[in-house]
Write an enzyme that holds these catalytic residues in place. Structure first.
Site, PDB file in Angstrom:
ATOM      1  N   PHE A 178       0.858  -1.191   0.000  1.00 48.50           N
ATOM      2  CA  PHE A 178       0.000   0.000   0.000  1.00 48.50           C
ATOM      3  C   PHE A 178       0.889   1.233   0.000  1.00 48.50           C
ATOM      4  O   PHE A 178       1.732   1.396   0.883  1.00 48.50           O
ATOM      5  CB  PHE A 178      -0.932   0.036   1.220  1.00 48.50           C
ATOM      6  CG  PHE A 178      -1.813   1.259   1.196  1.00 48.50           C
ATOM      7  CD1 PHE A 178      -2.933   1.316   0.379  1.00 48.50           C
ATOM      8  CD2 PHE A 178      -1.494   2.383   1.947  1.00 48.50           C
ATOM      9  CE1 PHE A 178      -3.721   2.467   0.314  1.00 48.50           C
ATOM     10  CE2 PHE A 178      -2.281   3.537   1.886  1.00 48.50           C
ATOM     11  CZ  PHE A 178      -3.399   3.566   1.072  1.00 48.50           C
ATOM     12  N   ASP A 186       9.278   2.504   1.758  1.00 46.03           N
ATOM     13  CA  ASP A 186       8.118   3.253   2.239  1.00 46.03           C
ATOM     14  C   ASP A 186       8.002   2.955   3.732  1.00 46.03           C
ATOM     15  O   ASP A 186       7.520   1.892   4.134  1.00 46.03           O
ATOM     16  CB  ASP A 186       6.865   2.799   1.472  1.00 46.03           C
ATOM     17  CG  ASP A 186       5.589   3.477   1.971  1.00 46.03           C
ATOM     18  OD1 ASP A 186       5.597   4.022   3.093  1.00 46.03           O
ATOM     19  OD2 ASP A 186       4.573   3.422   1.246  1.00 46.03           O
ATOM     20  N   LYS A 200       2.827   9.574   8.440  1.00 42.45           N
ATOM     21  CA  LYS A 200       1.998   9.239   9.606  1.00 42.45           C
ATOM     22  C   LYS A 200       2.436   9.830  10.960  1.00 42.45           C
ATOM     23  O   LYS A 200       1.911  10.837  11.364  1.00 42.45           O
ATOM     24  CB  LYS A 200       1.835   7.724   9.688  1.00 42.45           C
ATOM     25  CG  LYS A 200       0.921   7.218   8.555  1.00 42.45           C
ATOM     26  CD  LYS A 200       0.344   5.862   8.841  1.00 42.45           C
ATOM     27  CE  LYS A 200      -0.865   5.566   7.975  1.00 42.45           C
ATOM     28  NZ  LYS A 200      -0.575   5.146   6.598  1.00 42.45           N
TER      29      LYS A 200
HETATM   30  C1  LIG Z   1      -0.794   5.415   5.195  1.00 42.33           C
HETATM   31  C2  LIG Z   1       0.224   4.963   4.210  1.00 42.33           C
HETATM   32  C3  LIG Z   1       0.421   5.628   2.997  1.00 42.33           C
HETATM   33  C4  LIG Z   1      -0.423   6.793   2.559  1.00 42.33           C
HETATM   34  O1  LIG Z   1      -0.329   7.885   3.404  1.00 42.33           O
HETATM   35  P1  LIG Z   1      -1.414   9.082   3.281  1.00 42.33           P
HETATM   36  O2  LIG Z   1      -0.904  10.089   4.283  1.00 42.33           O
HETATM   37  O3  LIG Z   1      -2.743   8.516   3.624  1.00 42.33           O
HETATM   38  O4  LIG Z   1      -1.346   9.588   1.899  1.00 42.33           O
HETATM   39  C5  LIG Z   1       1.426   5.163   2.162  1.00 42.33           C
HETATM   40  N1  LIG Z   1       2.181   4.103   2.493  1.00 42.33           N
HETATM   41  C6  LIG Z   1       2.020   3.447   3.650  1.00 42.33           C
HETATM   42  C7  LIG Z   1       2.903   2.289   3.971  1.00 42.33           C
HETATM   43  C8  LIG Z   1       1.017   3.838   4.540  1.00 42.33           C
HETATM   44  O5  LIG Z   1       0.839   3.153   5.679  1.00 42.33           O
END
Ligand SMILES: *Cc1c(COP(=O)(O)O)cnc(C)c1O
Length: 400
Positions: free
Chosen positions: A145, A230, A259
Site C-alpha cells: 500500500f 516506504d 503518519k
Molecule cells: C498510510 C500509508 C500511505 C499513505 O499515506 P497518506 O498520508 O494517507 O497519503 C502510504 N504508504 C504506507 C505504507 C502507509 O501506511
C-alpha cells in the site's frame, strides 16, 4: 463542541455527516471529542483504550503536553511563509532526520502519498539526468500500500485500490513479497527502482525477511537500481527502532515518512542519499504547505520527545510483551491462525471475518482495527503500558 453543548443527539450528528460528507468512508458509529495518552472519549463521555492511534499516527498518544505547548507557541510566532524562504523549524527538523538516518537530504510535503509521489518522481528523474530516459519502471510488491493519488495507487499492489480509476500511471511491475526469485525475473534494463514497505501494514502486517532485503540490496547494487523504502507506517519508532530498516541493517537510497512524524499534524517527508537527491534542482518539485514552521516544530518536538523519554525502547519492550500475549491467545483459540509483526505494529490473523470482533471490542471500550478482512491490527500509541495491553488481551480472550 460536545453533544451536550450542541444540543444535538449523536445520531443527528452522524446523519448530518452522512448527508454532507463525501461517501468515501465506512465509519464506526461513534463521535470522538477528546483524547489523552492512550484514552479517547466520545461525546457521551464514554472512554476507550485506543489501539489504533489514528492509524499509527499518534505515537506519543493524544494531547501530549510537550506537543501542545510547541503548537501553541509556534502558532503565536509563525505558522506559514512558503518555501520561497528559509525557516528555522524546517531546517532543524531536516538536520535531525539527516543526523539520525542514512539520508543526506529531505523534501517535505503533507502526506504519505505525496512523499511517495516525490520518491517516484525523483527515481525517474535520476535516470533521465543520467541519460537513461527509458529507465522509468518501478518494481513494487503484491499486497503493498503506497497511497491513493493516481501515481501511488498505481504503485500499490492491490486491485481494489485501483478499481474504477483507469487509466492508471504506467510503469509499475508487481512481484510477490519476500520472493527474490520473482524480483530477479522481473528486473530489467528499464527498471529504475524497487519500492517496498519493510513491514506491510495495510497488506496484513507482514514483515520483509531480512535475507530478502539483503538480496534486494545486492541486486540493486549490481544493476544500479534505486531502493525505496516506504516507512510511512513503520518509521518513527513504530517497530521498536527509529526506522524499520535498522532491524535488517539494509539501507535504502530513498525513504518516505509521514503518519507519526508530527503525531497527527499533516506532514510527509522524502529522504535520499546525496547522489540521488541531486536530481531535484530548483523547480523540479515543490509543495505550498510542505514543511511549514508549525508542523515542523511539532515534528521536531516529537522526535526529541521520543529520544528524551526512551519511548522507542519502551515500544520494543512492550511490543514483545504484547506479541507474547497474542501468541497465548493463539494457543487457546483455534480461530487465531497467526500472530505477526514487529514492535507495536502487530497483526493477529483469524480464520473468520475480523469486523465483528472490532465491533465487539468497541462495545467493550477498546478501539482496534482490521486489515484484509481477517487480520486484527494493533497499532497503539508507543506509550501504551503493559496493564493496558493486559486489559485488551482479557477482552479479546472473552470475545474469542
Ligand atoms: C498510510 C500509508 C500511505 C499513505 O499515506 P497518506 O498520508 O494517507 O497519503 C502510504 N504508504 C504506507 C505504507 C502507509 O501506511
Amino acid at each position: 463542541m460536545t453533544v451536550e453543548q450542541s444540543g444535538m443527539d449523536i445520531r443527528k450528528w452522524m446523519a448530518q455527516a452522512d448527508g454532507v460528507m463525501a461517501t468515501t468512508y465506512k465509519r464506526t458509529p461513534v463521535v470522538f471529542s477528546r483524547g489523552s495518552g492512550c484514552i479517547l472519549w466520545d461525546t457521551e463521555g464514554r472512554s476507550y483504550l485506543d489501539f489504533v492511534a489514528g492509524i499509527a499516527v499518534c505515537n506519543l498518544g493524544h494531547a501530549h503536553p510537550a506537543i501542545s505547548k510547541v503548537l501553541c507557541e509556534q502558532s503565536k510566532t509563525l505558522v506559514h511563509v512558503s518555501n520561497l524562504y528559509y525557516t528555522i523549524p524546517q531546517t532543524e527538523l531536516a538536520a535531525w532526520l539527516v543526523d539520525h538516518s542514512f539520508a543526506d537530504r529531505v523534501f517535505f510535503c503533507n502526506s504519505g502519498a505525496e512523499a511517495n509521489e516525490a520518491a517516484i518522481k525523483l527515481a525517474r528523474k535520476y535516470f533521465k539526468d543520467k541519460g537513461e530516459p527509458d529507465r522509468y519502471r518501478i518494481i513494487s510488491m503484491v499486497q503493498s500500500f503506497h497511497g491513493r493519488t493516481l501515481g501511488t495507487l498505481s504503485a500499490t499492489g492491490q486491485d481494489k485500490i485501483k478499481q474504477g480509476f483507469a487509466p492508471i500511471l504506467e510503469g509499475f511491475d508487481f512481484v510477490p513479497f519476500n520472493d527474490i526469485q520473482a524480483v530477479r525475473e522481473k528486473i530489467s534494463a528499464s527498471t529504475c527502482a524497487i519500492l517496498l514497505e519493510p513491514v506491510q501494514g495495510e497488506g496484513g502486517v507482514r514483515s520483509a525477511d531480512p535475507e530478502f532485503l539483503q538480496n534486494i540490496r545486492r541486486l540493486c547494487d549490481e544493476t544500479g537500481t534505486l531502493l525505496i523504502f516506504d516507512e510511512i507506517q513503520t518509521g518513527i519508532g513504530r517497530t521498536g527502532k527509529l526506522f524499520a530498516y535498522e532491524h535488517s541493517g539494509v539501507q535504502p537510497d530513498i525513504m518516505t515518512l509521514a503518519k507519526a512524524l508530527a503525531n497527527g499534524l499533516p506532514i510527509g517527508a522524502m529522504l535520499a542519499k546525496e547522489a540521488v537527491a541531486a536530481a531535484f534542482v530548483p523547480g523540479s518539485h515543490a509543495s505550498t504547505f510542505g514543511g511549514t514552521p508549525l508542523v515542523t516544530a511539532a515534528a521536531l518536538c516529537v522526535l526529541k520527545t521520543l529520544d528524551q523519554e526512551n519511548i522507542i525502547g519502551h515500544c520494543a519492550e512492550v511490543g514483545q510483551y504484547f506479541k507474547e500475549r497474542l501468541l497465548e491467545l493463539k494457543s487457546r483459540h483455534d480461530s487465531v491462525v497467526d500472530v505477526r509483526g514487529l514492535g507495536l505494529l502487530l497483526g493477529m490473523e483469524l480464520n473468520t471475518d475480523g469486523l465483528p470482533l472490532v465491533q465487539a471490542c468497541m462495545e467493550k471500550g477498546f478501539v482496534i482495527n482490521c486489515v484484509q478482512g481477517n487480520t486484527l491490527r494493533f497499532i497503539p500509541p508507543l506509550i501504551v503500558q503493559k496493564a493496558e495491553i493486559d486489559r485488551l488481551i482479557h477482552c479479546l480472550d472473552g470475545i474469542l
